[in-house]
Scaffold this active site. Structure first.
Site, PDB file in Angstrom:
ATOM      1  CB  SER A 224      -0.970  -0.002   1.182  1.00 52.61           C
ATOM      2  OG  SER A 224      -0.285  -0.223   2.386  1.00 52.61           O
ATOM      3  CG  HIS A 252      -4.340  -1.617  -1.554  1.00 50.32           C
ATOM      4  ND1 HIS A 252      -4.958  -0.391  -1.589  1.00 50.32           N
ATOM      5  CD2 HIS A 252      -3.863  -1.764  -0.299  1.00 50.32           C
ATOM      6  CE1 HIS A 252      -4.843   0.200  -0.416  1.00 50.32           C
ATOM      7  NE2 HIS A 252      -4.180  -0.616   0.395  1.00 50.32           N
ATOM      8  CE  LYS A 283      -7.370  -1.245   1.625  1.00 48.17           C
ATOM      9  NZ  LYS A 283      -7.623  -0.083   2.484  1.00 48.17           N
TER      10      LYS A 283
HETATM   11  C1  LIG Z   1      -2.813  -4.047   2.685  1.00 50.74           C
HETATM   12  C2  LIG Z   1      -3.963  -3.780   3.600  1.00 50.74           C
HETATM   13  N1  LIG Z   1      -4.461  -4.789   4.335  1.00 50.74           N
HETATM   14  C3  LIG Z   1      -5.493  -4.618   5.173  1.00 50.74           C
HETATM   15  C4  LIG Z   1      -6.103  -3.384   5.312  1.00 50.74           C
HETATM   16  C5  LIG Z   1      -7.250  -3.221   6.251  1.00 50.74           C
HETATM   17  O1  LIG Z   1      -8.435  -3.192   5.507  1.00 50.74           O
HETATM   18  P1  LIG Z   1      -9.752  -2.433   6.010  1.00 50.74           P
HETATM   19  O2  LIG Z   1      -9.504  -0.964   5.838  1.00 50.74           O
HETATM   20  O3  LIG Z   1     -10.801  -2.960   5.122  1.00 50.74           O
HETATM   21  O4  LIG Z   1      -9.945  -2.782   7.446  1.00 50.74           O
HETATM   22  C6  LIG Z   1      -5.625  -2.308   4.569  1.00 50.74           C
HETATM   23  C7  LIG Z   1      -6.259  -0.979   4.735  1.00 50.74           C
HETATM   24  O5  LIG Z   1      -5.688   0.047   4.595  1.00 50.74           O
HETATM   25  C8  LIG Z   1      -4.528  -2.505   3.693  1.00 50.74           C
HETATM   26  O6  LIG Z   1      -4.019  -1.501   2.978  1.00 50.74           O
END
Ligand SMILES: Cc1ncc(COP(=O)(O)O)c(C=O)c1O
Length: 435
Positions: A224, A252, A283
């Protein structure tokens, strides 16, 4: 570099007991020695106030419209609504505001109410939840899937349910915070390999599996902060060779990566070969909720041992109905993904041609390296003044000299808007000596 528990890089910055690195100013607030527990919060409030007065007002901005290529936010100076070009949303296909999605969501609210009023194991599972779980299992070429309250909860609940003290977890250096939190909660021994470094992963696996411990390798699909993609075609055989298991965080990637948007495994040609795939509804799908897909036994186990599933209310039916409709649209209308990639390619090529360092991005996340935090703050402030919204990434998420703007592209950005952003980036890049 084989490092147990923490990477060398992350250990250099102050950390919370949960192992999260913090900048010096945050650590100063956090470590406030007062006996009053709230003293740290008061000190942090003063720090935030000073930041805002210095014009660094980038967080919790109020939006008055859905996230779409042009969104409306409240101007904090005038209090008035203001149009901005949105380059800071994870709703990559812009479908969160699609009329069909809203309609499905409204219909589900009429039928099921706006929330479930229960955890999933009790009264919190509707027929829509079951349908979405089947859809996601099929999506990931797995036997079964389960919906968690969020992506964060999916990672924490899954990892802490599977790993025990004595087990081993092997993480990419840049894995998401929720993965690190799950690892800590599990009590397993945690090792970190250099980002996307397969020689390094192989060395770690050779060492830890020689001891005979149950081992789980975890990697983000799309990272990310970097926008690059895990080399799953190399990771899968390595994990098999050493008799370990593989968990993929495809938050993502869902809907965006791979010829049909089925994610990193599709892109790398290893669909059906990942033991545990985590995704999120928050997302590209534009709602909230997490999911985990794998074999049927794993999914049943997680429903009872995943504490963030067992002890937390289920995702509301209107969100589930919206997610189902987004999946339909993704499958039937590839033009949204094509538009996203067209916009992304144009931006990537133009920024590179201008001389910006945009790392090795392979996704709709474009990190634009600016340098030190002061230049980043000044530039982001001017971008916002110019009606362009993007995100701010500074130390300790990235090294102090590589603070960056984080652009997230969306399907449907107008060419004239992209050109305006690029022109503004050219002016500001020159002004701040970045290009
Ligand atoms: C790579 C990754 N995993 C997990 C999450 C967590 O997801 P959520 O925002 O749906 O709780 C995010 C959120 O930013 C993320 O970027």
């Amino acid at each position: 570099m084989i490092s147990k528990s923490k990477s060398v890089k992350k250990a250099q910055s102050p950390q919370s007991p949960a192992g999260q690195p913090m900048s010096e100013s945050w650590a100063k607030c956090y470590q406030n020695p007062s006996a009053d527990l709230l003293a740290k919060a008061h000190e942090f409030a003063r720090y935030l106030q000073a930041e805002r007065e210095g014009g660094h007002d980038f967080f919790n901005r109020e939006f008055l419209s859905p996230n779409r290529p042009r969104s409306v936010m409240r101007d904090r100076v005038t209090g008035q609504p203001r149009d901005v070009i949105m380059l800071g949303s994870n709703s990559y296909l812009g479908l969160t505001a699609d009329p069909r999605v809203i309609e499905a969501s409204v219909a589900a609210a009429r039928k099921y109410g706006f929330g479930m009023g229960s955890v999933s194991l009790y009264a919190g599972t509707s027929d829509l939840h079951v349908e979405l779980e089947h859809r996601l299992a099929k999506w990931y070429r797995c036997e079964s899937a389960v919906i968690f309250p969020s992506g964060y909860a999916a990672n924490v609940g899954t990892i802490s349910a599977l790993l025990r003290p004595g087990d081993v977890v092997v993480n990419d250096l840049f894995n998401h915070a929720s993965i690190n939190d799950g690892c800590r909660l599990s009590g397993a021994r945690t090792y970190t390999y250099g980002h996307r470094n397969m020689r390094n992963l192989s060395r770690v696996l050779k060492t830890v599996t020689a001891e005979g411990a149950s081992t789980l390798v975890i990697t983000d699909g799309v990272f990310s902060m970097e926008g690059d993609v895990a080399p799953l075609d190399e990771i899968v055989p390595l994990v098999r060779q050493y008799g370990a298991r593989l968990m993929l965080d495809d938050a993502h990637a869902l809907g965006v990566i791979g010829p049909n948007g089925r994610g990193t495994a599709e892109l790398c040609g290893v669909e059906g070969q990942v033991d545990i795939t985590m995704g999120t509804l928050s997302k590209c799908l534009g709602g909230i909720g997490g999911c985990v897909a794998g074999c049927a036994d794993l999914i049943d186990y997680l429903k009872f041992f995943g504490r963030s599933y067992f002890f937390s209310a289920s995702v509301p039916a209107p969100i589930v109905a919206g997610a189902l409709t987004v999946l339909d649209i993704i499958e039937q209308e590839p033009e949204h993904r094509e538009s996203l990639w067209r916009c992304t390619r144009y931006m990537v090529e133009s920024l590179k041609a201008m001389g910006y360092d945009i790392t090795n991005t392979q996704s709709a996340i474009i990190p634009v390296v600016i340098g030190d935090e002061n230049s980043l703050q000044a530039m982001l402030g001017e971008l916002l003044e110019a009606g362009i919204f993007m995100n701010f990434v500074s130390f300790p998420a990235v090294p102090k000299t590589r603070c960056r703007l984080r652009m997230s592209m969306m399907a449907g950005h107008q060419q004239s808007d992209l050109d305006y952003v690029l022109e503004t980036m050219r002016k500001l890049g020159k002004k701040y000596g970045v290009i």
